[in-house]
Write a protein that holds these residues in place. Structure first.
Motif: not given
Length: 241
Positions: A27-30, A195-200
């Motif tokens: 969801r965050l990535f999209f 952040d949808g790419v890197i884990h926080p």
């Protein structure tokens, strides 16, 4: 040779995501892709810098310095001397481009007669941390933005793409480095729970891995130009550590 390179990269692309290693949700990535359509807004009411200084901006993986132009313009308007990293698109580290960056940072520090602050977005932040670790006399401060310096290098949604493009595993970079080791200069980590790419957690790090961590509710792609990020970078530049 080309065939073997293709086979190697295909094998790297097929590697499974390790069990137990968390990454941002789909969801965050999209939502990252949707953020590209919204465009960006400029930061208004920029104040003069308390401590004008030379600053180098290092783009993220696959990005060109032009993606960071809004930040560059805001920092310059505040009175900082802003420099690009000089390598165009960021397609990952190799001994040649890393040595180039080491020389460039040293040359800028000598030209300005002052150490350079390195502001690195995502992979650019890993370059910044390693340069500062090896060459601390030339670096005033490091500010990373959504940079995966902590924990497992696969705690993100980009590691397979990184391996395909660079041709090497995230576990075996072509330069000797220790990204989790805090450089001997003030080190600030900007991270986002969206952040949808890197884990926080990977971008925030642990207290012994950086001096300060600041949460900003932006997308990963937004670190390049989001007004809230630009404002925080300006604030961090004004802090005398």
């Amino acid at each position: 040779m080309m065939r073997s390179a293709i086979v190697r990269r295909a094998a790297l692309a097929r590697e499974p995501h390790p069990e137990g290693v968390r990454k941002p949700s789909l969801r965050l990535f999209f939502a990252e892709l949707a953020s590209l359509r919204r465009g960006g807004k400029k930061l208004l009411g920029i104040k003069a810098a308390l401590h004008p200084q030379p600053v180098m901006l290092l783009p993220g993986f696959g990005a060109h310095p032009n993606r960071m132009r809004p930040m560059a313009e805001a920092l310059a308007q505040a009175g900082h001397e802003v420099h690009e990293w000089g390598l165009g698109f960021n397609f990952g580290p190799n001994p040649h481009n890393f040595e180039f960056l080491m020389r460039r940072v040293g040359a800028l520090a000598r030209r300005h007669r002052a150490p350079v602050t390195l502001v690195g977005w995502s992979l650019g932040g890993l370059f910044a941390r390693e340069i500062a670790r090896r060459q601390p006399a030339s670096v005033r401060k490091v500010i990373t933005m959504g940079t995966p310096f902590s924990g497992d290098p696969r705690a993100n949604n980009a590691w397979r793409a990184y391996q395909v493009v660079t041709g090497h595993s995230v576990d075996a970079p072509p330069i000797e480095c220790d990204f989790a080791e805090k450089p001997p200069v003030p080190t600030v980590a900007l991270w986002s729970p969206r952040d949808g790419v890197i884990h926080p957690r990977s971008a925030c790090g642990w207290p012994h891995e950086r001096d300060r961590a600041v949460a900003i509710r932006c997308s990963h792609l937004g670190f390049a130009s989001d007004p809230r990020v630009v404002a925080e970078v300006l604030r961090q530049l004004d802090i005398e550590d």
